[in-house]
Each structure stands twice: as C-alpha cells, then as structure tokens.
Design a protein around this motif. Sequence first.
Motif, PDB file in Angstrom:
ATOM      1  N   SER A 148       0.818  -1.216   0.000  1.00 48.56           N
ATOM      2  CA  SER A 148       0.000   0.000   0.000  1.00 48.56           C
ATOM      3  C   SER A 148       0.852   1.266   0.000  1.00 48.56           C
ATOM      4  N   LEU A 149       1.989   1.229   0.683  1.00 52.42           N
ATOM      5  CA  LEU A 149       2.833   2.417   0.800  1.00 52.42           C
ATOM      6  C   LEU A 149       3.386   2.842  -0.554  1.00 52.42           C
ATOM      7  N   VAL A 150       3.749   1.867  -1.378  1.00 54.61           N
ATOM      8  CA  VAL A 150       4.268   2.176  -2.714  1.00 54.61           C
ATOM      9  C   VAL A 150       3.142   2.623  -3.637  1.00 54.61           C
ATOM     10  N   ARG A 151       2.025   1.900  -3.592  1.00 50.51           N
ATOM     11  CA  ARG A 151       0.926   2.244  -4.498  1.00 50.51           C
ATOM     12  C   ARG A 151       0.405   3.654  -4.258  1.00 50.51           C
ATOM     13  N   LEU A 152       0.355   4.096  -3.012  1.00 46.48           N
ATOM     14  CA  LEU A 152      -0.108   5.455  -2.762  1.00 46.48           C
ATOM     15  C   LEU A 152       0.805   6.469  -3.429  1.00 46.48           C
ATOM     16  N   GLN A 153       2.104   6.260  -3.359  1.00 49.06           N
ATOM     17  CA  GLN A 153       3.031   7.170  -4.033  1.00 49.06           C
ATOM     18  C   GLN A 153       2.744   7.235  -5.530  1.00 49.06           C
ATOM     19  N   LEU A 154       2.490   6.079  -6.115  1.00 45.97           N
ATOM     20  CA  LEU A 154       2.321   6.010  -7.562  1.00 45.97           C
ATOM     21  C   LEU A 154       1.028   6.672  -8.028  1.00 45.97           C
ATOM     22  N   VAL A 155      -0.100   6.386  -7.343  1.00 43.69           N
ATOM     23  CA  VAL A 155      -1.355   7.007  -7.767  1.00 43.69           C
ATOM     24  C   VAL A 155      -1.388   8.485  -7.400  1.00 43.69           C
ATOM     25  N   GLN A 156      -0.687   8.859  -6.328  1.00 40.36           N
ATOM     26  CA  GLN A 156      -0.568  10.280  -5.998  1.00 40.36           C
ATOM     27  C   GLN A 156       0.110  11.019  -7.140  1.00 40.36           C
ATOM     28  N   ARG A 157       1.185  10.433  -7.635  1.00 41.09           N
ATOM     29  CA  ARG A 157       1.966  11.078  -8.689  1.00 41.09           C
ATOM     30  C   ARG A 157       1.219  11.094 -10.021  1.00 41.09           C
ATOM     31  N   SER A 158       0.617   9.966 -10.395  1.00 39.13           N
ATOM     32  CA  SER A 158       0.040   9.849 -11.739  1.00 39.13           C
ATOM     33  C   SER A 158      -1.368  10.409 -11.851  1.00 39.13           C
ATOM     34  N   ILE A 159      -2.100  10.463 -10.737  1.00 37.43           N
ATOM     35  CA  ILE A 159      -3.495  10.918 -10.778  1.00 37.43           C
ATOM     36  C   ILE A 159      -3.670  12.238 -10.040  1.00 37.43           C
ATOM     37  N   ALA A 160      -3.379  12.261  -8.752  1.00 37.87           N
ATOM     38  CA  ALA A 160      -3.655  13.471  -7.966  1.00 37.87           C
ATOM     39  C   ALA A 160      -2.786  14.645  -8.385  1.00 37.87           C
TER      40      ALA A 160
END
Length: 397
Positions: free
Chosen positions: A288-300
Amino acid sequence: MSRAVPYRRIRVSGTAHERGVQYGQQAREEVLHCRTAYEEAFQKSVGWTWAQAVEATSHLVAPVEDAFPQYLDEMRGIAEGTGVTFEDVFTMNARTEVIWAATVRQSEAERAWLARECSAFALLPSRTEDGHTLVGQNWDWLVHSFDSLVVLEVEQPDLPNFVTVVEAGLLAKSTMNSAGLGVAVNALVTSADTAQPGIPFHVLIRAFADCESLSDAVYIASHHVRSSSGNYLIGHADGIAVNLETVPGDYRGITPILPVDDALVHTNHFVRDVPGSRDVAHYAMADSLVRLQLVQRSIAESIAPLTVDALRCALSDHADFPAAVCCHPDPREPRWQQWATVMSVVLDLDARTMYLSDGNPCQNEYRSLTFEGLLDKPSRLAVLREQLEGGSRDIAS
C-alpha cells in the motif's frame, strides 16, 4: 493474468427479497464458486473451517437486523435463489471481518493473511477533461475472483437504482447510483479489528448505494457502529467528494479527508492518525505504501486534465511488480494466496456511465457500460431542488 470473457451483467427488481432471489438464480454459478473459494481461503490462510467462519460472524446478524433488516431480506433471497443457506451468504458478506480478525490475532505469531489490495481515487470537475466528476479504483483480490465477479444492476421501487461490480453473493462493492453518488473502497486493518458487534464492511457499502446525497452517506457511516475498519471514498455528480478513514466503532472512529486540488487518492493504509488503535497495513498490506506514491503522482498530481484513457494508463502501472498498482500473481506464492487486479473501474457520475476493465487494465480495454435508463431515475432531492431553483429563476427574472 487476463480474462477472455466479460463479467456478466445481472438485472434485478422488485422487493428486497425478490431482488435477492433473482440475484441468486442468475448468478448461481458465480455465488457457488465464491462460497467454495472462501472456504478454501479461510482454511489455508487463517486456519478456519467454514463452520468456524460462520460461527465467527453469527454475532453480526443482530446489528444488521436492527439497522438494515432489508439487507438481510436480500441475503435470504440470494440464499434461496442459489440453494445455499442464509448463514453461507451472510458469512460471505462478512468475509472482511473473518479475514482481519484472524489476521490481527495471528500477527504476532506467524504470517497469516498477506494481501494485495485496492487503489482508489476521485477527481472533481476541474481535474477532468470533460468537466465531469469521476470516481474509480483498481480492485485487487485473490485470483479466484476472476470467476465470481458480476455487474449487478438493481432497480428499487422507493430508493435510488444502482449498479455495482461485486463478488457474486455480496451486496455491493464499487457502486454508482441514480442519484449521482459513487463509491470506491479500500480495506483497512487495525489492531482493533476483532470482528466486534457492528455493521460489516460490505453491508455499509450497500447502505451507501441507497443514499441520495453525499451528506446522507456521511450520516450513514457516522450513525452506525462499524464492525471493522475500512476506507470509503465517496463522490457525487454535484462535483464534491469526501474520503472517510474508519476504525471499528462509532462516529469517533471516523477521520474525514477532503480533496486537495480537487483530487483524492487512497490505498490501504491510514494517511491520518488512527483513532485509539494501531495501523496493521505494514504487516498485512505492505505494498500500500508504494501504491499510494504512484497514484498520488500519476493521478492526484497530474498537471493535465485527465481522461478515462489517461486513468487506465495510470492504473496500469507495474512499478514494484508484482505488487503494483496493476497487480499480477506472484509466482513465489501458492495459487490460493495469489492476487491480481481483478477489475479496474471508472465511474462517470455525470454521465452515469461505467468504464470497466474485466481483469488487469494493462491487458483489457475499458468497456463503456450504460444502463438503458436505469440510472436516469429522478432523485427525490433532485426534483425538489429543480423546483426550488426554477422558482429562484422566476423571481430573478
């Protein structure tokens, strides 16, 4: 892993019990597969027989009966239509509580339930190319779910109609209703997740499907005791959204998070302080810790307004493979403990359109699903609002 056959669409109507019977009859094969798969998963992952799982959830029936008896009617109908017991269906709908209660108890002794889970988002009109409000997620779960997912389309006489992509036999998962409300979810788990008496995670999602406004949904979450932790990312076609991080218990265990720059993203760990307990995500859902970084960067944090195609690209990210945003089975794990992105979905709350990937979005294009007027049902609140705003226009003129 891919999926060659699209998930089946099932349409039900009538009373709560009638809808349940129709659901069970039409999705009988998928419900039975789901029931059998969880029996194996409980036994191999947490060491419980099906009878033990049924017993462990029996104390949750009374809270649901007190708060939402109509949902028990739906479950009894599903059982009748499928040819299984009510206890079977209820236990499937409380499978979150079974899994996390066992995981918390075993966390200091041995590795129990290793999860790959969900990446969810909401984008308000300023962040989308067509000015619509979008809610969506990748839903990552055990690979048996490739054979048990359905698109359930529900027509209700006195409440909003809704559609949901869900494991057959369960009441709701990723959901959009005719009032313009959309729901995406993330599993959360804390040291307090012991399956205490309260409303199960999936039953609460079903309650959101009946809500006509965002405030209704926040009220529902706050006014019922919850049995387990969970994250509920809820948006509305009015161009508003809220994220609710919750722990077991009452309103004191809810932490609301509002959009930043008109965007929300969430995975499977608490991003705010956990009320009265400890986050177990690092143990149960470390990716979860990695995925949050990735969707934060690509979406938010995306500079350009996003399209559905751009979101599919973002949700196909394989960084940190195989436990990625687009999750694939880990060959190091036995099959019964393998996970994948079982579906990816984007809900256009303005157009009432669902964009669904039947399996990993990296391998499956989104299908554009409309619902033949099912989601055009006027909301009682929308009718009143139109009357009021019409009167205001007359006064202004």
